[in-house]
Scaffold this active site. Structure first.
Site, PDB file in Angstrom:
ATOM      1  CD  GLU A  76      -3.697  -5.276   2.901  1.00 66.41           C
ATOM      2  OE1 GLU A  76      -3.281  -6.432   3.082  1.00 66.41           O
ATOM      3  OE2 GLU A  76      -2.994  -4.278   3.045  1.00 66.41           O
ATOM      4  CE  LYS A  84      -3.210  -4.985   6.492  1.00 69.52           C
ATOM      5  NZ  LYS A  84      -2.160  -5.797   7.109  1.00 69.52           N
TER       6      LYS A  84
HETATM    7  P1  13P Z   1       1.670  -1.588   6.293  1.00 66.53           P
HETATM    8  O1  13P Z   1       1.030  -1.375   7.638  1.00 66.53           O
HETATM    9  O2  13P Z   1       3.175  -1.368   6.337  1.00 66.53           O
HETATM   10  O3  13P Z   1       0.979  -0.851   5.204  1.00 66.53           O
HETATM   11  O4  13P Z   1       1.556  -3.131   5.968  1.00 66.53           O
HETATM   12  C1  13P Z   1       0.380  -3.774   6.211  1.00 66.53           C
HETATM   13  C2  13P Z   1       0.162  -4.826   5.209  1.00 66.53           C
HETATM   14  O5  13P Z   1      -0.013  -5.970   5.560  1.00 66.53           O
HETATM   15  C3  13P Z   1       0.146  -4.439   3.790  1.00 66.53           C
HETATM   16  O6  13P Z   1      -0.329  -5.505   3.033  1.00 66.53           O
END
Ligand code: 13P
Length: 341
Positions: free
Chosen positions: A178, A220
């Site tokens: 991510e 992600k």
């Molecule tokens: P959000 O969808 O609230 O951005 O959170 C997702 C997430 O796991 C952020 O690390």
């Protein structure tokens, strides 16, 4: 081992299913609870997460749940481990393993995500507790006037993501990679495009150097959107077109799936954007959701910490998950939204 990893990654992005990000750290969940007037005690955190894990959404629309370290060890009120509730629903337990974004030396205003030291040992422990995937979030801010992001922070964060991913795969755990480009600030959509492109190119380069098996990971990313304070906001079509364009130019087709973060978008925007991207068609990977706020804002509000609101909160969560499931199939519409509400 590779077949096992690939099978989990594919299950995480199964048709019409997505991931629930319920891995808020103690500080973040306190902020969410403050907003609904609920004290952030261990019991309240457990009760809230238990209600989600026992909802209808879990069997139908949620392929996996990202947990925080406290939650993966918690038991439901009746003594069942919360991990078992998730497994019984046919969903996969996952775990956030990064130790947070910390100020980066010589890069004022930027952060580097920590947590690599001792990670191999912790992953083994989480595997034994039932985790089959993990998450590590790198945070990239945009402040073009301040020279942010810098090469240093993008490179260091991408390197840490790749080192984390390698440790995960070695531990038979699928890494969610991510790299989040924040939507804070007033930058325009094309600035978000350029920064995200740079971040993704660098991340996949580092993943290559660390010998990551792309078939056994899930990306992600953020969507391509203007900053929240930008004077000019973008249409759903523009967000969808630019997000798909940047992903096609940066993400190899060996990656089985891309599960977006919601990043502060409204619930319905997050759903509409995903739906519009899937409707474009001709994509080499699955697109789905890995939302935190955009899945949980409605149930949190409906629950408000009261036992008598549990059913209402579960219905709100199931509704949001259903809408996002339709979006992941390219079958959502605002009429669906109103019909089911
Ligand atoms: P959000 O969808 O609230 O951005 O959170 C997702 C997430 O796991 C952020 O690390």
């Amino acid at each position: 081992m590779t077949a096992e990893l690939d099978a989990i990654a594919q299950k995480m992005v199964a048709d019409g299913k997505g991931i629930l990000a319920a891995d808020e750290s103690s500080g973040t969940i306190k902020k969410r609870f403050d907003a609904i007037g609920v004290e952030s005690t261990e019991e309240n955190r457990r009760d809230y997460r238990e209600l989600m894990f026992r909802s209808e959404a879990m069997t139908k629309y949620i392929s996996g749940v990202i947990l925080y370290e406290e939650t993966i060890r918690q038991k439901a009120k009746d003594g069942t481990p919360l991990v078992s509730l998730i497994e019984q629903a046919g969903s996969i337990p996952g775990i956030k393993v990064d130790a947070g974004a910390k100020p980066m030396p010589f890069c004022p205003g930027e952060t580097i995500t920590e947590g690599l030291d001792g990670l191999a040992g912790r992953l083994k422990e989480f595997y034994d507790l039932g985790a089959r995937f993990a998450k590590w979030r790198a945070v990239i801010d945009i402040d073009t006037a301040g020279g942010i992001p810098s090469y240093a922070s993008i490179r260091a964060n991408a390197h840490a993501l790749a080192r984390y991913a390698a440790l995960c795969q070695e531990a038979k755990i699928v890494p969610i990679v991510e790299p989040e480009v924040l939507m804070d600030g007033s930058h325009d959509i094309d600035t978000c495009y350029r920064v995200t492109e740079w971040v993704l190119k660098t991340t996949f380069e580092e993943l290559y150097y660390q010998r990551i098996r792309l078939e056994g990971m899930v990306l992600k990313p953020n969507m391509i959107v203007p900053g929240k304070k930008a004077a000019k906001q973008a249409s759903v079509e523009e967000v969808a077109e630019k997000t798909v364009r940047v992903l096609k130019s940066c993400v190899p087709s060996a990656v089985p799936g891309i599960a977006f973060l919601s990043g502060g978008q409204s619930d319905e925007d997050a759903t509409a954007h995903l739906d519009a991207m899937v409707k474009l068609g001709g994509l080499p990977w699955k697109l789905t959701y890995s939302y935190g706020r955009a899945l949980q804002a409605a149930p949190q509000k409906a629950w408000a910490g009261k036992a008598e609101n549990v059913a209402k909160a579960q219905a709100a969560f199931t509704h949001r998950a259903h809408m996002n499931s339709l979006a992941a199939l390219g079958q959502w519409s605002s009429e669906e939204e109103r019909k089911a509400a």
